[in-house]
Design a protein around this motif. Structure first.
Motif, short mmCIF file in Angstrom:
data_model
loop_
_atom_site.label_atom_id
_atom_site.label_comp_id
_atom_site.label_asym_id
_atom_site.label_seq_id
_atom_site.Cartn_x
_atom_site.Cartn_y
_atom_site.Cartn_z
N GLN A 215 -66.66 -77.01 -32.46
CA GLN A 215 -67.38 -76.09 -33.66
C GLN A 215 -66.15 -76.06 -35.02
OE1 GLN A 215 -68.69 -72.07 -33.75
NE2 GLN A 215 -69.48 -71.57 -35.42
N GLN B 34 -67.27 -67.23 -39.99
CA GLN B 34 -68.54 -68.70 -39.30
C GLN B 34 -68.14 -68.43 -37.88
OE1 GLN B 34 -68.56 -72.34 -40.95
NE2 GLN B 34 -70.91 -71.59 -42.78
N ALA C 9 -71.02 -71.77 -32.13
CA ALA C 9 -71.58 -72.55 -31.69
C ALA C 9 -72.64 -72.32 -30.59
CB ALA C 9 -71.80 -73.84 -32.52
N ASP C 10 -71.77 -71.95 -29.47
CA ASP C 10 -72.25 -71.51 -28.24
C ASP C 10 -71.55 -70.98 -27.36
OD1 ASP C 10 -69.33 -73.20 -27.26
OD2 ASP C 10 -70.79 -74.76 -27.81
#
Ligand SMILES: Nc1ncnc2c1ncn2[C@@H]1O[C@H](COP(=O)(O)OP(=O)(O)O)[C@@H](O)[C@H]1O
Ligand SMILES: [Mg+2]
Lengths: 342, 304
Positions: free
Chosen positions: A214, A220, A226-227
């Motif tokens: 990511q 973020q 993201a996972d």
């Protein structure tokens, strides 16, 4: 002036590739951290950008031009290594001016630029010292100054702080950040320390097992991993699944909005950070009951393991009043739950 | 910071105690060496100053030294000795550096290469000198081989390479013997420190020649200089090779010293010893310098 782009890089030493399919852009003036555990391939990537390793596939572009046919000495990037690696036969000023001397600048000009960069890096007055007559932090700063004085399009830093003790490390983090802000040199900063990456950089790119997982702003990566692997790297411990219905994820811990998760029949995973789990003595709105199985005092917070019907939950709380065997209510605030895109 | 200082002082006392311990263990051996070596030097010194009671000479005088130093033949011998020592050392140094660089460049770590490199270290100079004699003498192997191959019409046309004006035979022996010694010293420095600093040089935009001139040379300089001084000291003072492969005139200093010392005329003996002492002085000076340079090289490694 400089931007860096890596396109589909594959890197390795033996038959196995160490880094696969790596695509990454660092914008002009940006400070990007390449974060990953030891052995993930961070140094390998920097060495490929610097020109010490030839990619097996893919390209390295600096200011939009491929540099794969250029040796390290003809690339507009300078790498600072994990060890300071100052030249022991030169004094501090000689080390910092080394690159300028190689470019054939006249001595007056070299002295002027070396003095300026020594002022910037807090080394003023130490120019005539031998390299073993300055402290470890000063040696690292000299190594940084030696690179900065060449005004590279891209600066590569390979864990330059890992040999320093905790206090000095913190000072040097702020220092490097400040220098980067002042010089606006495009920087790719390698570290295995998530705190360091989050506090120092505009964007962070997480590398796990030779693959970029990511890339994004520190917030973020931290709040919208993201996972599950990314979440785990940043300390995520609570993972639970559920069923999608009308944009809501229905789980044993409540229903959570999941606007960017498709309703495709799979059971998406969700996570909540341990410090976002709320605890209460009594059942309330949206809470589930559980029993404390274990507690661990960690100074600023206490880590608590709670067995609930939906599974084991780990919470991190500033309160230290919970003990094993106690029953309590667990609340997952919906805005703190991250549902992974399925 | 504080703990670092304590640690440092601790380590220093420990090192000092260790030194003392070592000195105690070595004392008997040192005593014997001092007696033999120092005693020899003192006796030699006395004889060089003309104290030779056996030959009826009891007056101390510096005349032998003055005579030796003023003799024009002494200067010729000194010149020849310097030529042999300096030429062989310089050539061996250049070849060694090139060899060491090539070996690191192509990261050749094969045992065979290192073994082959070490072979000349174990062969005595005398053996090499005798072999060289067989090989290069006017009717030697090389001459016959060259003739057989048709390179020269007859073995007699082979150039004079032993007992020759240019001392080429002597130089060849020394160069063959000294290359591995210097090359291995340089190689170990390069393998320890060279690679990383060269990479730093590359990323700081130094070209190949600049990396050699401004990084490699300074890195190896102390060790290279120390190795060269030791080799120089040896070739300056060694006797057997020039004795076997040199000409009868001019003689190298060690040969001359030996000849005077062994002369049937006892009166020539102080001169021989005086020459010996002059050689010893040069050799000890060179070795002292080498030790100092070696320390310098060591202290540099400690920084990294
Ligand atoms: N010179 C090398 N030869 C062979 N394998 C290497 C070499 N350098 C690194 N590796 C391997 O490549 C992988 C990534 O290493 P590296 O890039 O140094 O990781 P990091 O810097 O993230 O700790 C590791 O598994 C390591 O063992
Ligand atoms: Mg690394």
């Amino acid at each position: 002036m400089g931007d860096l782009r890596l396109e589909g890089l594959a890197l390795g030493y033996g038959p196995e590739a160490v880094v696969r399919d790596l695509t990454l852009s660092v914008a002009d003036g940006e400070m990007m951290s390449l974060l990953g555990p030891s052995g993930a391939g961070k140094t390998t990537i920097l060495r490929a950008v610097a020109g010490f390793i030839r990619p097996r596939a893919g390209r390295v572009l600096i200011d939009g031009r491929p540099v794969d046919d250029l040796p390290p000495e003809r690339r507009a990037v300078v790498m600072v290594f994990q060890k300071a690696l100052l030249f022991p036969f030169l004094d501090v000023a000689g080390n910092i001016g080394f690159g300028l001397k190689m470019q054939g600048l006249d001595p007056g000009e070299i002295r002027r630029r070396v003095d300026a960069i020594m002022d910037l890096t807090g080394l003023a007055g130490l120019g005539r010292r031998k390299v073993h007559e300055i402290s470890g932090g000063q040696q690292q700063r000299a190594a940084l100054a030696r690179a900065l004085v060449l005004q590279p399009a891209v600066l590569l830093l390979d864990e330059p702080l890992s040999s320093l003790d905790a206090n000095l490390r913190q000072q040097m983090r702020e220092f490097i950040q400040q220098i980067q802000a002042e010089t606006r040199v495009t920087t790719l900063f390698v570290t295995h320390d998530q705190g360091e990456a989050l506090m120092m950089s505009h964007r962070v790119s997480l590398l796990l097992g030779g693959r970029l997982r990511q890339t994004g702003t520190p917030r973020q990566l931290f709040y919208r991993p993201a996972d599950p692997d990314v979440a785990r790297f940043f300390g995520g411990e609570n993972f639970f699944d559920g069923r999608m219905e009308n944009g809501l994820l229905k789980t044993a811990f409540g229903d959570f909005p999941a606007p960017d998760t498709e309703n495709n029949g799979r059971r998406p995973l969700a996570t909540i950070r341990p410090e976002d789990v709320r605890l209460a003595p009594e059942a309330g709105n949206g809470s589930v009951m559980g029993e404390v199985t274990q507690t661990r005092f960690e100074g600023m917070a206490t880590r608590i393991w709670i067995r609930c019907d939906g599974g084991l939950v780990v919470a991190l709380t500033p309160e230290s009043r919970w003990t094993a065997g106690q029953r309590l209510a667990v609340v997952f605030p919906p805005d703190k739950v991250r549902v992974f895109p399925a | 910071m504080v703990s670092g200082q304590i640690g440092g002082r601790d380590a220093r006392t420990r090192a000092a105690r260790w030194d003392l311990c070592l000195a105690g263990l070595l004392a008997p051996a040192l005593a014997v060496m001092l007696l033999l070596f120092g005693g020899g030097l003192t006796l030699g010194g006395l004889q060089a100053l003309g104290y030779l009671p056996g030959a009826g000479m009891t007056e101390l005088t510096a005349a032998h030294f003055t005579r030796v130093l003023q003799d024009p033949d002494f200067l010729t011998s000194l010149g020849l000795t310097l030529h042999i020592a300096l030429t062989s050392t310089v050539i061996a140094a250049v070849v060694s550096v090139a060899l060491a660089l090539a070996l690191t460049r192509w990261s050749i770590r094969s045992r065979l290469v290192h073994f082959v490199l070490q072979v000349p270290l174990t062969v005595p100079h005398l053996v090499v000198a005798v072999s060289m004699l067989f090989l290069l003498a006017p009717a030697g192997l090389a001459a016959r081989l060259a003739a057989a191959l048709g390179l020269i019409a007859s073995p007699g046309e082979f150039p004079l390479l032993v007992n020759d004006r240019g001392s080429i035979g002597i130089l060849l022996v020394y160069i063959w013997k000294e290359i591995p010694f210097i090359a291995l010293m340089v190689l170990s420095v390069l393998q320890n420190a060279g690679g990383e600093l060269i990479e730093v040089g590359r990323t700081l935009k130094a070209g190949p020649w600049q990396r050699f001139r401004f990084i490699l040379l300074p890195v190896i300089a102390p060790s290279l200089a120390a190795a060269c001084l030791i080799v120089f000291a040896f070739t300056f003072g060694a006797f057997e090779v020039p004795w076997l492969l040199g000409r009868t005139y001019p003689m190298s200093l060690p040969v001359r010293g030996y000849k005077s010392y062994a002369d049937v005329d006892l009166a020539a003996r102080p001169e021989g010893i005086a020459i010996g002492l002059i050689i010893a002085l040069v050799v000890m000076g060179a070795v002292a310098l080498a030790v100092w340079l070696n320390r310098l090289a060591g202290s540099r490694e400690a920084i990294r």
